[in-house]
Design a protein around this motif. Structure first.
Motif, PDB file in Angstrom:
ATOM      1  N   ASN A  97       6.906 -10.414   3.419  1.00  0.00           N
ATOM      2  CA  ASN A  97       5.839 -11.269   3.970  1.00  0.00           C
ATOM      3  C   ASN A  97       5.765 -11.125   5.507  1.00  0.00           C
ATOM      4  O   ASN A  97       6.327 -10.201   6.074  1.00  0.00           O
ATOM      5  CB  ASN A  97       5.973 -12.720   3.521  1.00  0.00           C
ATOM      6  CG  ASN A  97       4.589 -13.356   3.312  1.00  0.00           C
ATOM      7  OD1 ASN A  97       3.673 -13.146   4.095  1.00  0.00           O
ATOM      8  ND2 ASN A  97       4.446 -14.104   2.236  1.00  0.00           N
ATOM      9  N   ARG A  98       5.089 -12.073   6.164  1.00  0.00           N
ATOM     10  CA  ARG A  98       4.707 -11.849   7.566  1.00  0.00           C
ATOM     11  C   ARG A  98       5.610 -12.540   8.589  1.00  0.00           C
ATOM     12  O   ARG A  98       6.150 -13.609   8.322  1.00  0.00           O
ATOM     13  CB  ARG A  98       3.260 -12.326   7.763  1.00  0.00           C
ATOM     14  CG  ARG A  98       2.269 -11.467   7.011  1.00  0.00           C
ATOM     15  CD  ARG A  98       0.850 -12.003   7.093  1.00  0.00           C
ATOM     16  NE  ARG A  98      -0.096 -11.053   6.490  1.00  0.00           N
ATOM     17  CZ  ARG A  98      -0.298 -10.925   5.190  1.00  0.00           C
ATOM     18  NH1 ARG A  98       0.331 -11.695   4.319  1.00  0.00           N
ATOM     19  NH2 ARG A  98      -1.153 -10.015   4.717  1.00  0.00           N
ATOM     20  N   ILE A  99       5.707 -11.905   9.772  1.00  0.00           N
ATOM     21  CA  ILE A  99       6.341 -12.527  10.938  1.00  0.00           C
ATOM     22  C   ILE A  99       5.321 -12.414  12.077  1.00  0.00           C
ATOM     23  O   ILE A  99       4.831 -11.304  12.371  1.00  0.00           O
ATOM     24  CB  ILE A  99       7.672 -11.836  11.310  1.00  0.00           C
ATOM     25  CG1 ILE A  99       8.696 -12.009  10.171  1.00  0.00           C
ATOM     26  CG2 ILE A  99       8.220 -12.381  12.625  1.00  0.00           C
ATOM     27  CD1 ILE A  99      10.034 -11.323  10.394  1.00  0.00           C
ATOM     28  N   ASN A 193      10.570  -8.959  -4.819  1.00  0.00           N
ATOM     29  CA  ASN A 193       9.978  -7.841  -5.562  1.00  0.00           C
ATOM     30  C   ASN A 193       8.471  -8.013  -5.585  1.00  0.00           C
ATOM     31  O   ASN A 193       7.966  -9.107  -5.798  1.00  0.00           O
ATOM     32  CB  ASN A 193      10.535  -7.771  -6.987  1.00  0.00           C
ATOM     33  CG  ASN A 193       9.894  -6.628  -7.764  1.00  0.00           C
ATOM     34  OD1 ASN A 193       8.802  -6.768  -8.307  1.00  0.00           O
ATOM     35  ND2 ASN A 193      10.549  -5.490  -7.776  1.00  0.00           N
ATOM     36  N   HIS A 194       7.774  -6.900  -5.349  1.00  0.00           N
ATOM     37  CA  HIS A 194       6.326  -6.938  -5.170  1.00  0.00           C
ATOM     38  C   HIS A 194       5.571  -6.355  -6.369  1.00  0.00           C
ATOM     39  O   HIS A 194       4.596  -5.611  -6.198  1.00  0.00           O
ATOM     40  CB  HIS A 194       5.964  -6.194  -3.882  1.00  0.00           C
ATOM     41  CG  HIS A 194       4.702  -6.641  -3.230  1.00  0.00           C
ATOM     42  ND1 HIS A 194       3.469  -6.535  -3.841  1.00  0.00           N
ATOM     43  CD2 HIS A 194       4.472  -7.209  -2.029  1.00  0.00           C
ATOM     44  CE1 HIS A 194       2.543  -7.003  -3.016  1.00  0.00           C
ATOM     45  NE2 HIS A 194       3.124  -7.425  -1.911  1.00  0.00           N
ATOM     46  N   SER A 195       6.007  -6.697  -7.586  1.00  0.00           N
ATOM     47  CA  SER A 195       5.285  -6.205  -8.773  1.00  0.00           C
ATOM     48  C   SER A 195       3.915  -6.852  -8.878  1.00  0.00           C
ATOM     49  O   SER A 195       3.758  -8.041  -8.595  1.00  0.00           O
ATOM     50  CB  SER A 195       6.080  -6.517 -10.042  1.00  0.00           C
ATOM     51  OG  SER A 195       7.198  -5.660 -10.120  1.00  0.00           O
ATOM     52  N   TYR A 266      -6.631 -15.893  -3.373  1.00  0.00           N
ATOM     53  CA  TYR A 266      -5.256 -16.379  -3.277  1.00  0.00           C
ATOM     54  C   TYR A 266      -4.375 -15.313  -2.634  1.00  0.00           C
ATOM     55  O   TYR A 266      -4.269 -14.190  -3.133  1.00  0.00           O
ATOM     56  CB  TYR A 266      -4.714 -16.749  -4.661  1.00  0.00           C
ATOM     57  CG  TYR A 266      -5.505 -17.850  -5.328  1.00  0.00           C
ATOM     58  CD1 TYR A 266      -5.541 -19.134  -4.784  1.00  0.00           C
ATOM     59  CD2 TYR A 266      -6.241 -17.612  -6.491  1.00  0.00           C
ATOM     60  CE1 TYR A 266      -6.273 -20.158  -5.383  1.00  0.00           C
ATOM     61  CE2 TYR A 266      -6.976 -18.628  -7.105  1.00  0.00           C
ATOM     62  CZ  TYR A 266      -6.994 -19.886  -6.542  1.00  0.00           C
ATOM     63  OH  TYR A 266      -7.722 -20.886  -7.126  1.00  0.00           O
ATOM     64  N   ASP A 267      -3.778 -15.641  -1.511  1.00  0.00           N
ATOM     65  CA  ASP A 267      -2.821 -14.768  -0.824  1.00  0.00           C
ATOM     66  C   ASP A 267      -1.970 -15.690   0.046  1.00  0.00           C
ATOM     67  O   ASP A 267      -1.959 -15.595   1.267  1.00  0.00           O
ATOM     68  CB  ASP A 267      -3.568 -13.718   0.010  1.00  0.00           C
ATOM     69  CG  ASP A 267      -2.631 -12.636   0.546  1.00  0.00           C
ATOM     70  OD1 ASP A 267      -1.413 -12.725   0.263  1.00  0.00           O
ATOM     71  OD2 ASP A 267      -3.107 -11.724   1.236  1.00  0.00           O
ATOM     72  N   HIS A 268      -1.262 -16.597  -0.630  1.00  0.00           N
ATOM     73  CA  HIS A 268      -0.577 -17.691   0.053  1.00  0.00           C
ATOM     74  C   HIS A 268       0.800 -17.923  -0.571  1.00  0.00           C
ATOM     75  O   HIS A 268       1.033 -17.563  -1.719  1.00  0.00           O
ATOM     76  CB  HIS A 268      -1.378 -18.998  -0.095  1.00  0.00           C
ATOM     77  CG  HIS A 268      -2.736 -18.971   0.526  1.00  0.00           C
ATOM     78  ND1 HIS A 268      -3.791 -18.296  -0.045  1.00  0.00           N
ATOM     79  CD2 HIS A 268      -3.224 -19.553   1.648  1.00  0.00           C
ATOM     80  CE1 HIS A 268      -4.872 -18.455   0.721  1.00  0.00           C
ATOM     81  NE2 HIS A 268      -4.558 -19.207   1.752  1.00  0.00           N
TER      82      HIS A 268
HETATM   83  C1  BGC Z   1       0.459  -9.933   1.033  1.00  0.00           C
HETATM   84  C2  BGC Z   1      -0.932  -9.385   1.057  1.00  0.00           C
HETATM   85  C3  BGC Z   1      -0.840  -7.907   1.152  1.00  0.00           C
HETATM   86  C4  BGC Z   1      -0.068  -7.413  -0.026  1.00  0.00           C
HETATM   87  C5  BGC Z   1       0.110  -5.923  -0.033  1.00  0.00           C
HETATM   88  C6  BGC Z   1       1.145  -9.410  -0.170  1.00  0.00           C
HETATM   89  O1  BGC Z   1       2.446  -9.899  -0.258  1.00  0.00           O
HETATM   90  O2  BGC Z   1       0.483 -11.322   1.069  1.00  0.00           O
HETATM   91  O3  BGC Z   1      -1.670  -9.919   2.130  1.00  0.00           O
HETATM   92  O4  BGC Z   1      -2.101  -7.314   1.174  1.00  0.00           O
HETATM   93  O5  BGC Z   1       1.199  -8.000  -0.058  1.00  0.00           O
HETATM   94  O6  BGC Z   1       0.541  -5.468   1.168  1.00  0.00           O
END
Ligand code: BGC
Length: 367
Positions: A97-99, A193-195, A266-268
């Protein structure tokens, strides 16, 4: 003689632990060999995982007629994963996720990271854990253990970090993912994990008809670059209320919600209701046509529910499917985004002498 027996005993233990050799899955441009492992249980469920990025390449689960089909997005070849992927199936780290602005201060020292996403740091940087070849520690039909050593200041993060990752497939069709890490200097850490799941089977259609329930009454509200404002906003009365099951597509375009507009859907990260640190069931997903159901459990405080808003059809994956907008949904269990800069959020700092330990599981059944 005694030593001979001992040596044989240890050798056989080793063979037992390694009894799944996997299959060669190609090489990285640097010439590192990648292996693809198949975990399989007696029910026929299969999970295919490679040691490049710890990527889950395939998950085969039955629909209500018993038909085994694939419920995650991904590619058939390693080259496609190397060329262009929005983290399909991968382990994201050192910080998922983001920083904000790719900067944080720890113990009085400022660290600068890649800020490759709209000026913000995302998923560990330019060459995050998703793009590393992990060492294979142990592989059997039911489990795979991988390790990765991230060097001090790799992607800007302090400390030599040693990570161990274990995937386990149970007879109850549950895929467990457990993570462990230690460091030699204080650092920040947020592994996930980003499945991208699509329970229709082989990604027959988008995920808008999936039904989702999340045990969270608060949302980590974000600004226009998807960095938390610091507010944990009640979801009641908003399109983010999944405390009862809702069809994903029902409210995803409700532009009367500022957060929907900011996320493009949804991206939260949802702030989970369960007590901090406890392991519990946190989300359920049902695909009504196939009857497939997925239950997510974790000990993490949050879950990023991302509906594939940025998928745009330019990637063609397994079964020749072009992955269009909202063809997959992610439930990334994690700490809240930007935690290193938000002192009110649960801490993501790992210090020498402490061990990071966390566990998430995805369990598949029929509704
Ligand atoms: C983020 C998205 C991003 C995606 C792929 C997700 O975890 O929240 O904004 O586009 O990952 O990078």
């Amino acid at each position: 003689m005694k030593y001979c027996f001992l040596a044989l005993f240890f050798m056989s233990q080793n063979l037992l632990a390694m009894h799944n050799p996997g299959k060669p899955f190609g090489q990285t441009p640097a010439g590192e060999s990648v292996t693809l492992f198949t975990l399989k249980n007696a029910k026929g469920m299969e999970v295919h995982i490679m040691n490049y990025g710890g990527i889950i390449q395939k998950i085969l689960t039955p629909d209500r007629t018993g038909k085994l089909e694939d419920v995650v997005l991904g590619f058939e070849t390693l080259d496609e994963y190397i060329k262009d992927t929005p983290y399909f199936g991968a382990i994201v780290g050192r910080f998922g996720n983001r920083i904000a602005a790719g900067k944080f201060t720890l113990d009085g020292k400022e660290y600068t990271l890649a800020a490759q996403n709209n000026g913000q740091h995302l998923h560990g940087g330019l060459v995050g854990f998703d793009k590393k070849v992990w060492q294979v520690l142990e592989a059997s039909d039911r489990s795979l253990s991988l390790s990765y050593i991230s060097k001090d200041l790799e992607e800007g993060f302090p400390g030599n970090l040693s990570v161990k990752l274990t995937y386990t497939l149970s007879e109850e069709n549950e895929l467990g993912i457990s993570y462990e890490a230690t460091t030699d200097k204080a650092t920040v850490l947020n592994l996930s994990n980003h499945s991208y799941f699509n329970l229709s089977g082989n990604a027959k259609r988008d995920i808008l008809a999936h039904e989702v329930q999340i045990n969270a009454s608060r949302l980590v509200a974000v600004n226009k670059v998807l960095i938390p404002t610091g507010v944990l906003a009640p979801v009641a009365g908003t399109p983010f209320d999944f405390t009862k099951s809702h069809v994903v597509g029902d409210r995803i375009n409700d532009t009367s919600s500022e957060q929907i507009v900011l996320g493009g859907g949804y991206d939260h990260c949802w702030a989970l209701d369960k007590p901090f640190g406890s392991y519990a069931k946190i989300a359920t997903v049902v695909e009504p046509v196939s009857g497939r159901k997925m239950v997510v459990s974790t000990d993490q405080p949050g879950v990023q529910f991302y509906t594939g808003n940025f998928l745009d059809g330019h990637l063609t994956g397994k079964y020749g499917v072009a992955y269009g907008k909202r063809f997959g949904l992610c439930l990334e269990t994690e700490h809240f985004p930007d935690s290193p800069n938000q002192s009110a959020f649960p801490s993501t700092v790992l210090r020498p002498g402490d061990t990071y330990k966390t566990k998430t599981a995805y369990q598949f059944s029929i509704n």
